[in-house]
Structure formats: structure tokens, C-alpha cells
Design a protein around this motif. Structure first.
Motif, PDB file in Angstrom:
ATOM      1  N   LEU A  74       0.950  -1.111   0.122  1.00  0.00           N
ATOM      2  CA  LEU A  74      -0.069   0.370   0.101  1.00  0.00           C
ATOM      3  C   LEU A  74       1.032   1.219   0.037  1.00  0.00           C
ATOM      4  O   LEU A  74       1.869   1.427   0.338  1.00  0.00           O
ATOM      5  N   THR A  75       0.708   2.469  -0.782  1.00  0.00           N
ATOM      6  CA  THR A  75       1.507   3.421  -0.633  1.00  0.00           C
ATOM      7  C   THR A  75       0.309   4.047  -0.143  1.00  0.00           C
ATOM      8  O   THR A  75      -0.896   5.474  -0.321  1.00  0.00           O
ATOM      9  N   PHE A  76       0.745   4.891   0.796  1.00  0.00           N
ATOM     10  CA  PHE A  76       1.049   6.630   1.623  1.00  0.00           C
ATOM     11  C   PHE A  76       1.444   7.924   1.621  1.00  0.00           C
ATOM     12  O   PHE A  76       2.629   7.659   1.082  1.00  0.00           O
ATOM     13  N   VAL A  77       0.564   9.037   1.338  1.00  0.00           N
ATOM     14  CA  VAL A  77       0.964   9.879   1.960  1.00  0.00           C
ATOM     15  C   VAL A  77       1.585  10.998   2.349  1.00  0.00           C
ATOM     16  O   VAL A  77      -0.266   9.928   4.052  1.00  0.00           O
TER      17      VAL A  77
ATOM     18  N   ARG B 265       4.508   1.540   1.263  1.00  0.00           N
ATOM     19  CA  ARG B 265       5.337   2.854   0.455  1.00  0.00           C
ATOM     20  C   ARG B 265       5.221   3.763   0.156  1.00  0.00           C
ATOM     21  O   ARG B 265       3.540   4.412   0.781  1.00  0.00           O
ATOM     22  N   PHE B 266       6.217   5.070   0.678  1.00  0.00           N
ATOM     23  CA  PHE B 266       5.504   6.071   0.818  1.00  0.00           C
ATOM     24  C   PHE B 266       6.239   7.154  -0.249  1.00  0.00           C
ATOM     25  O   PHE B 266       7.024   6.928  -0.570  1.00  0.00           O
ATOM     26  N   LEU B 267       5.456   8.495  -0.361  1.00  0.00           N
ATOM     27  CA  LEU B 267       5.876   8.775  -2.000  1.00  0.00           C
ATOM     28  C   LEU B 267       5.772  10.568  -0.738  1.00  0.00           C
ATOM     29  O   LEU B 267       4.818  10.847  -0.319  1.00  0.00           O
ATOM     30  N   ASP B 268       6.802  11.287  -1.366  1.00  0.00           N
ATOM     31  CA  ASP B 268       6.808  12.642  -0.485  1.00  0.00           C
ATOM     32  C   ASP B 268       6.336  13.433  -1.651  1.00  0.00           C
ATOM     33  O   ASP B 268       7.225  13.685  -2.641  1.00  0.00           O
TER      34      ASP B 268
ATOM     35  N   PRO C 135       1.437  18.366   0.024  1.00  0.00           N
ATOM     36  CA  PRO C 135      -0.194  18.802   0.806  1.00  0.00           C
ATOM     37  C   PRO C 135      -1.474  18.492   0.084  1.00  0.00           C
ATOM     38  O   PRO C 135      -1.883  17.560  -0.100  1.00  0.00           O
ATOM     39  N   ASN C 136      -1.514  19.583  -0.696  1.00  0.00           N
ATOM     40  CA  ASN C 136      -2.506  19.952  -1.818  1.00  0.00           C
ATOM     41  C   ASN C 136      -2.117  18.354  -2.947  1.00  0.00           C
ATOM     42  O   ASN C 136      -3.992  17.855  -3.357  1.00  0.00           O
ATOM     43  N   ARG C 137      -1.382  17.951  -3.403  1.00  0.00           N
ATOM     44  CA  ARG C 137      -1.264  16.930  -3.922  1.00  0.00           C
ATOM     45  C   ARG C 137      -2.086  15.694  -3.282  1.00  0.00           C
ATOM     46  O   ARG C 137      -2.386  14.664  -4.250  1.00  0.00           O
ATOM     47  N   ALA C 138      -1.388  15.310  -2.259  1.00  0.00           N
ATOM     48  CA  ALA C 138      -1.333  14.480  -1.519  1.00  0.00           C
ATOM     49  C   ALA C 138      -2.553  14.347  -1.386  1.00  0.00           C
ATOM     50  O   ALA C 138      -3.588  13.015  -0.947  1.00  0.00           O
ATOM     51  N   THR C 139      -3.879  15.239  -0.772  1.00  0.00           N
ATOM     52  CA  THR C 139      -5.124  15.150  -1.181  1.00  0.00           C
ATOM     53  C   THR C 139      -5.741  14.310  -2.247  1.00  0.00           C
ATOM     54  O   THR C 139      -6.262  13.751  -2.029  1.00  0.00           O
ATOM     55  N   ALA C 140      -5.242  15.225  -3.348  1.00  0.00           N
ATOM     56  CA  ALA C 140      -5.791  14.794  -4.735  1.00  0.00           C
ATOM     57  C   ALA C 140      -5.268  13.385  -5.205  1.00  0.00           C
ATOM     58  O   ALA C 140      -6.228  12.804  -5.323  1.00  0.00           O
ATOM     59  N   MET C 141      -4.368  12.708  -4.487  1.00  0.00           N
ATOM     60  CA  MET C 141      -3.881  11.746  -4.991  1.00  0.00           C
ATOM     61  C   MET C 141      -4.420  10.213  -3.823  1.00  0.00           C
ATOM     62  O   MET C 141      -4.728   9.173  -4.381  1.00  0.00           O
ATOM     63  N   ALA C 142      -4.468  11.150  -2.789  1.00  0.00           N
ATOM     64  CA  ALA C 142      -5.998  10.486  -1.896  1.00  0.00           C
ATOM     65  C   ALA C 142      -7.017   9.996  -2.094  1.00  0.00           C
ATOM     66  O   ALA C 142      -7.707   8.655  -1.863  1.00  0.00           O
ATOM     67  N   ARG C 143      -7.791  11.014  -2.800  1.00  0.00           N
ATOM     68  CA  ARG C 143      -9.313  11.350  -3.004  1.00  0.00           C
ATOM     69  C   ARG C 143      -9.415  10.398  -4.200  1.00  0.00           C
ATOM     70  O   ARG C 143     -10.379   9.596  -4.404  1.00  0.00           O
ATOM     71  N   SER C 144      -8.107  10.812  -5.124  1.00  0.00           N
ATOM     72  CA  SER C 144      -8.546   8.831  -6.993  1.00  0.00           C
ATOM     73  C   SER C 144      -8.450   7.877  -6.201  1.00  0.00           C
ATOM     74  O   SER C 144      -8.737   7.479  -7.555  1.00  0.00           O
ATOM     75  N   GLY C 145      -7.646   8.231  -5.710  1.00  0.00           N
ATOM     76  CA  GLY C 145      -6.753   6.217  -5.604  1.00  0.00           C
ATOM     77  C   GLY C 145      -5.945   6.056  -6.321  1.00  0.00           C
ATOM     78  O   GLY C 145      -5.150   5.085  -6.113  1.00  0.00           O
TER      79      GLY C 145
ATOM     80  N   VAL D 142      -2.520   7.270  -4.463  1.00  0.00           N
ATOM     81  CA  VAL D 142      -2.590   6.349  -3.667  1.00  0.00           C
ATOM     82  C   VAL D 142      -3.653   5.210  -2.826  1.00  0.00           C
ATOM     83  O   VAL D 142      -4.566   6.031  -2.278  1.00  0.00           O
ATOM     84  N   ASP D 143      -3.347   4.794  -1.691  1.00  0.00           N
ATOM     85  CA  ASP D 143      -3.961   4.065  -0.359  1.00  0.00           C
ATOM     86  C   ASP D 143      -4.200   4.835   0.244  1.00  0.00           C
ATOM     87  O   ASP D 143      -5.800   4.303   1.239  1.00  0.00           O
ATOM     88  N   GLY D 144      -3.649   6.021   0.944  1.00  0.00           N
ATOM     89  CA  GLY D 144      -4.055   6.290   2.031  1.00  0.00           C
ATOM     90  C   GLY D 144      -3.453   7.955   2.825  1.00  0.00           C
ATOM     91  O   GLY D 144      -2.113   7.941   1.761  1.00  0.00           O
ATOM     92  N   ASP D 145      -3.380   9.036   3.645  1.00  0.00           N
ATOM     93  CA  ASP D 145      -3.224   9.990   3.861  1.00  0.00           C
ATOM     94  C   ASP D 145      -2.521   9.098   5.436  1.00  0.00           C
ATOM     95  O   ASP D 145      -3.612   8.569   6.539  1.00  0.00           O
TER      96      ASP D 145
END
Length: 266
Positions: A31-34, A63-66, A69-79, A81-84
Motif C-alpha cells: 500500500l502507498t501512502f502520503v 511505501r511512502f511518496l513525498d 500537501p495539496n497533491r497528497a489530498t488529490a492522490m488519496a481521493r483519486s486512489g 495512492v491508498d491513503g494519507d
């Protein structure tokens, strides 16, 4: 195609799909997180270690992606990545695509700090008739929301915690508002010991407001893990493992065991 070629191709496909394979072990989904803080920050390192260990116990890789913050939200919402790893408790109210892990990873307290033994500051109402200069760190939504509704309060915004604490010691501000953990983290750094220890002692006068911080999972990719992950976090807290990982992350960043001017709140 030979047997060796087939096995190599299968392994390559498994890695590309986010699964780990190896002799004698079942396939493991990664699973990938931000997170809203940079990967190098001690608090990010702590949460990375915490959730990596918790997910490993549940049979998942981490796995972690750096990303910002705004990009993190968009990626978590779209799937994408798997979460924040950490957002305020009401974060999911804005984003129904996300599921909150109910066990908090931290309690975020907006606290008031001063240099004198004031009577205990208890919430926003106490500040209604405060006669001296107030200061706060810009970007703290809890503070900015309150000050926007109370323009009668004279407030001074600063860019970082170090600047806010120096204003207290120079008596340019009577009270300084910041996230409690940010102040105690800074007071544990060699920089704080070098620059602040000869000045007036800084004390916590009270907590203005608090919220809990939680991990959030994308509902579609791994929302079913919210309950087992919450249970695993509760176990890690009860065993002391959660606190041990935090101490390790702060120590690795060069922080002192004890904050300047007093102990870190429990």
C-alpha cells in the motif's frame, strides 16, 4: 518459453502490480501512502515507521511518496495512492472517498505559551479581554478560523515556531499560540538550546482547542482495512511501541531527550 523465463516474467508482473513474492511466502500487497509533512521530518519518519509496522502485522507492505500537501489530498481521493498518514478528524467530512482509521495516531493541541506564571488559560473565551499582544504561527487553521471571526483581537502572525518563541522572550508578545507538539519538538533541538536557553523561561499556559489526528484510507482501494488497522494501532499504543517509535525518530533527528524549560506533556 522455458520454465525459468516464465518464472521471471511472473515475478516482474507481481512487482509491477504492487505485490511482493519470494520463496515460501504468499504474495503481499504493498500500500502507498502520503502525508502533509516532508518525508525527512521526524514526525513523518515516526508515522512511516508506525504504519509500516502495523501494516506488516496485517500482511501488507508499505511505501511512502513525498508530495506537497495539496497533491497528497488529490492522490488519496483519486486512489492514485491508498491513503494519507495524518489529517484532522473531520478531514473525511470533506472527502467521502476517504475512510478514517478511528484510532488516532496523535492528539493535536493548539496551545498558548508565555514567559510568566499566568493564571491558567482555558479556551478561547479567556482571551476575550486579553490586554497584551497575541501572536500565532501562520497556517494553523484552528487559530486562523478563530481570529477571522474576532477581528477585535490584536494578533501578530509569524512564519515559524522559533520566531514566535523569540517574540515571547523579547517581550514583544504576551502569549504565543502554536501546535503543542511543534513547540516541544523545537525546544528539543540543539538550535533551541543554543539560542533560547539564556532567555526567559517559556511555559505552556493552556490549551485553546484540540483535535485528534488520523490516517485516512481510500474507500475503494483499501477501505476495508480501517477497522483492523485501528485495532493494531491500539495494541501498539498499549504495549508502548508507538511511543518508542516516536522517541526513536526524534533521537535520529538529533533532538534532545528533554525539551528546554520542562518535560514534554504526556
Amino acid at each position: 518459453m522455458g520454465r525459468r523465463t516464465v518464472m521471471l516474467a511472473a515475478a516482474t508482473i507481481g512487482c509491477a502490480c504492487g505485490f511482493r513474492t519470494g520463496p515460501g511466502r504468499a504474495r503481499e500487497r504493498t500500500l502507498t501512502f502520503v502525508f502533509g509533512r516532508p518525508e525527512a521530518s521526524p514526525r513523518a519518519q515516526w508515522l512511516i515507521a508506525l504504519y509500516r509496522e502495523a501494516l506488516a502485522a496485517l500482511g501488507y507492505g508499505f511505501r511512502f511518496l513525498d508530495v506537497p500537501p495539496n497533491r497528497a489530498t488529490a492522490m488519496a481521493r483519486s486512489g492514485e495512492v491508498d491513503g494519507d498518514l495524518g489529517r484532522m478528524s473531520d478531514y473525511g467530512d470533506l472527502y467521502p472517498e476517504l475512510v478514517r482509521v478511528e484510532e488516532p495516531n496523535t492528539t493535536v493541541r493548539l496551545a498558548a505559551f508565555g514567559t510568566d506564571q499566568l493564571e491558567r488559560v482555558e479556551g478561547w473565551d479567556w482571551l476575550a479581554d486579553y490586554p497584551y499582544q497575541l501572536s500565532y504561527r501562520r497556517g494553523i487553521k484552528l487559530a486562523e478560523a478563530h481570529f477571522a471571526n474576532h477581528p477585535e483581537l490584536g494578533v501578530l502572525g509569524v512564519n515559524d515556531t522559533a520566531q514566535g518563541l523569540k517574540l515571547l522572550q523579547f517581550r514583544r508578545s504576551g502569549l504565543y499560540l502554536d501546535i503543542e507538539e511543534a513547540v516541544y519538538d523545537y525546544l528539543s533541538t540543539p538550535e533551541a538550546y543554543d539560542t533560547l536557553q539564556r532567555g526567559l523561561p517559556i511555559i505552556e499556559a493552556g490549551v485553546m482547542q484540540q483535535q485528534t489526528g488520523h490516517a485516512f484510507l481510500n474507500r475503494g482501494t483499501c477501505g476495508e482495512l480501517a477497522m483492523p488497522l485501528a485495532e493494531k494501532l491500539r495494541e501498539m499504543k498499549a504495549s508502548g511501541r508507538c511511543g518508542l517509535l516516536l522517541d526513536k525518530a526524534l533521537s535520529a533527528a538529533g533532538y534532545r531527550d528533554r525539551p528546554l524549560f520542562g518535560p514534554r506533556p504526556g
